[in-house]
Design a protein around this motif. Structure first.
Motif, PDB file in Angstrom:
ATOM      1  N   MET A   1       0.778  -1.284  -0.110  1.00 13.62           N
ATOM      2  CA  MET A   1      -0.179  -0.168  -0.138  1.00 13.62           C
ATOM      3  C   MET A   1       0.678   1.309   0.037  1.00 13.62           C
ATOM      4  N   THR A   2       0.761   2.179  -1.001  1.00 12.58           N
ATOM      5  CA  THR A   2       1.209   3.506  -1.126  1.00 12.58           C
ATOM      6  C   THR A   2       0.647   4.543  -0.006  1.00 12.58           C
ATOM      7  N   GLY A   3       1.414   5.050   0.748  1.00 11.87           N
ATOM      8  CA  GLY A   3       0.855   6.108   1.622  1.00 11.87           C
ATOM      9  C   GLY A   3       1.316   7.486   1.121  1.00 11.87           C
ATOM     10  N   VAL A   4       0.498   8.444   1.761  1.00 11.90           N
ATOM     11  CA  VAL A   4       0.891   9.934   1.501  1.00 11.90           C
ATOM     12  C   VAL A   4       1.430  10.604   2.643  1.00 11.90           C
ATOM     13  N   SER A   5       2.283  11.342   2.407  1.00 16.16           N
ATOM     14  CA  SER A   5       2.925  12.229   3.594  1.00 16.16           C
ATOM     15  C   SER A   5       2.979  13.427   3.327  1.00 16.16           C
ATOM     16  N   GLU A   6       2.405  14.359   4.311  1.00 14.30           N
ATOM     17  CA  GLU A   6       2.732  15.823   4.071  1.00 14.30           C
ATOM     18  C   GLU A   6       2.921  16.402   5.589  1.00 14.30           C
ATOM     19  N   PRO A  33      -1.191  -0.701   8.123  1.00 11.73           N
ATOM     20  CA  PRO A  33      -1.048  -0.638   9.728  1.00 11.73           C
ATOM     21  C   PRO A  33       0.011  -1.656  10.178  1.00 11.73           C
ATOM     22  N   GLY A  34       0.599  -1.091  11.320  1.00  6.86           N
ATOM     23  CA  GLY A  34       1.744  -1.757  11.867  1.00  6.86           C
ATOM     24  C   GLY A  34       2.165  -1.356  12.904  1.00  6.86           C
ATOM     25  N   LEU A  35       3.596  -1.361  13.355  1.00  6.97           N
ATOM     26  CA  LEU A  35       4.051  -0.918  14.542  1.00  6.97           C
ATOM     27  C   LEU A  35       5.346   0.068  13.975  1.00  6.97           C
ATOM     28  N   ASP A  86      -2.753   2.445  12.681  1.00  6.81           N
ATOM     29  CA  ASP A  86      -3.568   1.860  11.644  1.00  6.81           C
ATOM     30  C   ASP A  86      -3.234   2.370  10.058  1.00  6.81           C
ATOM     31  N   GLY A  87      -1.880   2.973  10.167  1.00  7.37           N
ATOM     32  CA  GLY A  87      -1.385   3.357   8.882  1.00  7.37           C
ATOM     33  C   GLY A  87      -1.707   4.919   8.638  1.00  7.37           C
ATOM     34  N   ASN A  88      -2.424   5.725   9.819  1.00  3.57           N
ATOM     35  CA  ASN A  88      -2.668   7.036   9.748  1.00  3.57           C
ATOM     36  C   ASN A  88      -2.103   7.602  10.709  1.00  3.57           C
ATOM     37  N   GLU A 265      11.092   0.550   8.501  1.00  2.63           N
ATOM     38  CA  GLU A 265      10.740   1.895   8.877  1.00  2.63           C
ATOM     39  C   GLU A 265      10.053   2.299   7.673  1.00  2.63           C
ATOM     40  N   GLN A 266       8.524   2.460   7.498  1.00  6.53           N
ATOM     41  CA  GLN A 266       7.825   2.701   6.561  1.00  6.53           C
ATOM     42  C   GLN A 266       7.339   4.103   6.323  1.00  6.53           C
ATOM     43  N   PHE A 267       7.209   4.795   7.820  1.00 12.78           N
ATOM     44  CA  PHE A 267       6.736   6.336   7.575  1.00 12.78           C
ATOM     45  C   PHE A 267       7.997   7.239   7.476  1.00 12.78           C
TER      46      PHE A 267
END
Length: 283
Positions: A1-6, A33-35, A86-88, A265-267
């Motif tokens: 899943m591709t997230g959006v960061s701003e 979602p994750g840790l 939860d991914g957000n 580390e995904q964020f």
């Protein structure tokens, strides 16, 4: 899943800069979602959530259970925390210096220790004003202006300053070329034992651990800035004896080797230099 960061990264008002680093505003949406691993750092951490509470499943203090916080503060620690998401994520993070802990929170960092506390426990009624006003403001520059206003008001109330000997010891031990604890004690004119006792009473961790955490944090920041750098190069640049020493310290302080952290580390960290320069000009 591709997230959006701003988000936005901005320097606080000039009088506040001895007390904290840049404001870090973030909004991360659509990740899996994750840790997330919250690693040790040589700063007191403050987080204001602008959405769901921050859920901590593993804390740094062995006597503290998991919990959730809408606004929190945490002192200096030598182990990581685990944050479930939860991914957000949407909020603002502050990194206070030890002097900032006294001036803005009203307590030395040792009073927090490795505990996570509700921000209201140290900011009192200012917490409600801070959270409510920031939540009602959609723009990052205005949110940061509110932070400036309230934190400047708290700083103007006066601070119980840190002993200059301890300030000097902190500066030496957390710098890039940290000397031995014995040499720092000699520099400030104290015995080694007296330095360790006074240092721990003020900061919540001992001199050696302060040096380790600062070196670890530099290695983490370097890997974020230069993801293509080899671990051997990171180790050499940050003052580790070799790559094996780097890996051992990461396992001890973060619970995982740096290679695992890099992979998991995904964020992304909001670090837009243009935003920082733009926001700094307002102070």
């Amino acid at each position: 899943m591709t997230g959006v960061s701003e988000g936005m990264r901005a320097a606080p008002a000039t009088p506040l800069r001895p007390y904290l680093g840049p404001y870090e505003g973030y909004r991360l949406v659509g990740y899996g979602p994750g840790l997330h691993l919250g690693t040790p750092a040589p700063e007191v951490t403050v987080v204001l959530s602008l959405d769901a509470p921050v859920v901590i499943t593993t804390t740094s203090h062995p006597d503290q259970s998991e919990g959730s916080w809408g606004a929190l503060a945490s002192g200096l620690a030598t182990t990581a925390v685990t944050i479930a998401h939860d991914g957000n994520q949407h909020g603002i993070q502050l990194a206070l210096t030890p002097a900032g802990s006294r001036a803005l929170l009203g307590v030395p960092s040792a009073a927090l220790g490795a505990w996570i506390v509700d921000l209201g426990d140290v900011l009192g009624s200012d917490t409600t004003e801070l959270v409510d006003r920031i939540a009602a403001e959609p723009l990052w520059p205005r949110r940061f202006a509110i932070l400036d206003e309230i934190l400047l008001r708290r700083a103007s109330g006066g601070e119980s300053s840190i002993d200059p000997h301890l300030q000097r010891a902190w500066h030496l031990l957390t710098g890039p070329d940290a000397p031995r604890v014995t040499d720092v004690a000699h520099d400030v004119g104290w015995s080694r034992r007296h330095l360790i006792t006074r240092f721990t009473a003020e900061y919540g961790i001992g001199p050696k651990d302060a040096m380790r955490v600062a070196r670890f944090d530099r290695s983490k920041r370097l890997q974020r800035r230069s993801p293509g750098m080899t671990l051997a190069a990171v180790a050499a640049h940050c003052g580790f004896a070799d790559q094996s020493h780097l890996a051992r310290e990461w396992r001890s302080l973060a619970g995982v080797p740096p290679s695992t952290w890099r992979a998991d580390e995904q964020f992304p960290l909001v670090q837009d230099a243009e935003d920082l320069q733009r926001a700094s000009s307002r102070a």
